[in-house]
Design a protein around this motif. Sequence first.
Motif, mmCIF file in Angstrom:
data_model
loop_
_atom_site.group_PDB
_atom_site.id
_atom_site.type_symbol
_atom_site.label_atom_id
_atom_site.label_comp_id
_atom_site.label_asym_id
_atom_site.label_seq_id
_atom_site.Cartn_x
_atom_site.Cartn_y
_atom_site.Cartn_z
ATOM 1 N N ILE A 208 92.157 74.446 16.128
ATOM 2 C CA ILE A 208 91.337 73.973 15.063
ATOM 3 C C ILE A 208 91.769 73.112 14.052
ATOM 4 N N LEU A 209 93.164 73.513 13.646
ATOM 5 C CA LEU A 209 93.841 72.477 12.697
ATOM 6 C C LEU A 209 94.096 71.114 13.410
ATOM 7 N N ALA B 55 92.113 69.940 15.396
ATOM 8 C CA ALA B 55 90.692 69.099 15.718
ATOM 9 C C ALA B 55 90.449 68.769 14.337
ATOM 10 N N GLU B 56 90.411 69.286 13.462
ATOM 11 C CA GLU B 56 90.164 68.808 11.961
ATOM 12 C C GLU B 56 90.972 67.766 11.495
ATOM 13 N N GLY C 255 89.542 64.770 13.116
ATOM 14 C CA GLY C 255 88.261 64.407 12.569
ATOM 15 C C GLY C 255 88.357 63.693 11.134
ATOM 16 N N VAL C 256 89.550 64.170 10.296
ATOM 17 C CA VAL C 256 89.789 63.435 8.963
ATOM 18 C C VAL C 256 90.239 62.081 9.287
#
Length: 80
Positions: free
Chosen positions: A16-17, A19-20, A23-24
């Motif tokens: 999740i980290l 992926a985030e 995205g950023v």
Amino acid sequence: MAHNMEPLAKKIFKGILVAELMGVFGAYFLFNKMNTNQEFRQTMNKKFPFILEVYYKSIEQAGMYGIRKQDQEKWLDSKN
């Protein structure tokens, strides 16, 4: 049983980290490209006009006006 879940939870958290972060950085790259390249904005207007609209609204919220008008004028001139 809870002890066996810890490695899975860590892997999920890391996924999740990552992926985030992707995205950023992707959003930053896209914004920077649109902010510095009028031809790229024209491409975005043809392929993804809703993303370009978000860009225009975000810079207008930041107090930067006129980019939308400059783009539209140049694109109209290039059609003629």
